[in-house]
Scaffold this motif. Structure first.
Motif, PDB file in Angstrom:
ATOM      1  N   GLN A  11       0.886  -1.204   0.033  1.00 24.56           N
ATOM      2  CA  GLN A  11       0.143   0.000  -0.213  1.00 24.56           C
ATOM      3  C   GLN A  11       0.780   1.138   0.130  1.00 24.56           C
ATOM      4  O   GLN A  11       0.485   2.265  -0.590  1.00 24.56           O
ATOM      5  N   ALA A  15       1.088   4.075  -2.978  1.00 20.28           N
ATOM      6  CA  ALA A  15       0.725   5.524  -2.668  1.00 20.28           C
ATOM      7  C   ALA A  15       1.557   6.432  -3.083  1.00 20.28           C
ATOM      8  O   ALA A  15       1.417   7.499  -3.278  1.00 20.28           O
ATOM      9  N   SER A  85      -6.605   3.063  10.126  1.00 21.87           N
ATOM     10  CA  SER A  85      -6.669   2.370   8.813  1.00 21.87           C
ATOM     11  C   SER A  85      -7.375   3.017   7.628  1.00 21.87           C
ATOM     12  O   SER A  85      -6.836   2.805   6.656  1.00 21.87           O
ATOM     13  N   GLU A  86      -8.108   4.108   8.026  1.00 20.46           N
ATOM     14  CA  GLU A  86      -8.644   5.008   6.954  1.00 20.46           C
ATOM     15  C   GLU A  86      -7.917   5.731   6.107  1.00 20.46           C
ATOM     16  O   GLU A  86      -7.970   5.854   4.802  1.00 20.46           O
ATOM     17  N   VAL A  87      -6.815   6.135   6.537  1.00 21.50           N
ATOM     18  CA  VAL A  87      -5.701   6.886   6.028  1.00 21.50           C
ATOM     19  C   VAL A  87      -4.751   6.051   5.283  1.00 21.50           C
ATOM     20  O   VAL A  87      -4.398   6.202   4.308  1.00 21.50           O
ATOM     21  N   ALA A  89      -5.700   3.317   3.729  1.00 17.01           N
ATOM     22  CA  ALA A  89      -6.504   2.781   2.707  1.00 17.01           C
ATOM     23  C   ALA A  89      -6.849   3.908   1.801  1.00 17.01           C
ATOM     24  O   ALA A  89      -6.976   3.565   0.679  1.00 17.01           O
ATOM     25  N   ASP A  90      -6.497   4.841   2.137  1.00 17.04           N
ATOM     26  CA  ASP A  90      -6.644   6.188   1.321  1.00 17.04           C
ATOM     27  C   ASP A  90      -5.442   6.702   0.679  1.00 17.04           C
ATOM     28  O   ASP A  90      -4.471   7.405   1.271  1.00 17.04           O
ATOM     29  N   SER A  91      -5.170   6.146  -0.803  1.00 17.93           N
ATOM     30  CA  SER A  91      -3.798   6.517  -1.431  1.00 17.93           C
ATOM     31  C   SER A  91      -3.332   7.814  -1.339  1.00 17.93           C
ATOM     32  O   SER A  91      -2.136   8.156  -0.963  1.00 17.93           O
ATOM     33  N   ALA A  92      -4.212   8.947  -1.414  1.00 16.83           N
ATOM     34  CA  ALA A  92      -3.935  10.375  -1.468  1.00 16.83           C
ATOM     35  C   ALA A  92      -3.348  10.647  -0.030  1.00 16.83           C
ATOM     36  O   ALA A  92      -2.303  11.259   0.073  1.00 16.83           O
ATOM     37  N   ALA A  93      -3.945  10.418   0.917  1.00 15.94           N
ATOM     38  CA  ALA A  93      -3.869  10.835   2.359  1.00 15.94           C
ATOM     39  C   ALA A  93      -2.657   9.972   2.732  1.00 15.94           C
ATOM     40  O   ALA A  93      -1.803  10.717   3.370  1.00 15.94           O
TER      41      ALA A  93
END
Length: 115
Positions: A11, A15, A85-87, A89-93
């Motif tokens: 990941q 990213a 985990s939300e960060v 999973a968010d490629s831009a973040a």
């Protein structure tokens, strides 16, 4: 947040393809390097980035973020923050946080040649 270090590595690489990153297995997890300096810990605890000052404070303000601690009774890290985990999973973040971590690294000292 328990997860697989190899998945976290994939990941992070996806990213941040613009960063020159390398990885080595260590301590049952994977350590991430930028320019030869450690910037990330990938373990069953999660993906933790080395951050300092206002960047560390900003990361710790994210819901679910916490200082890295490999064991429940171990003291928390003063420099590594486990990203929610939300960060991750968010490629831009994740890219933005990786850039912030790498930008805050001190360059590895150059060894002087002997003799």
């Amino acid at each position: 947040m328990a997860t697989d270090p190899a998945d976290l590595q994939a990941q992070l690489l996806a990213a941040a393809p613009d960063l020159d990153l390398s990885f080595r297995k260590m301590f049952g997890g994977i350590m991430g390097y930028a320019a030869g300096v450690v910037f990330a810990s990938l373990s069953d605890v999660g993906l933790a980035l080395k951050l300092s000052g206002t960047e560390r404070d900003r990361a710790l303000a994210l819901p679910g973020a916490l200082p890295l601690s490999y064991e429940p009774d171990a003291p928390p890290s003063k420099s590594y923050v486990v990203l929610p985990s939300e960060v991750v999973a968010d490629s831009a973040a994740l890219h933005d946080w990786a850039v912030a971590s790498v930008a805050g690294l001190k360059p590895k000292p150059v060894k002087k040649a002997k003799g």
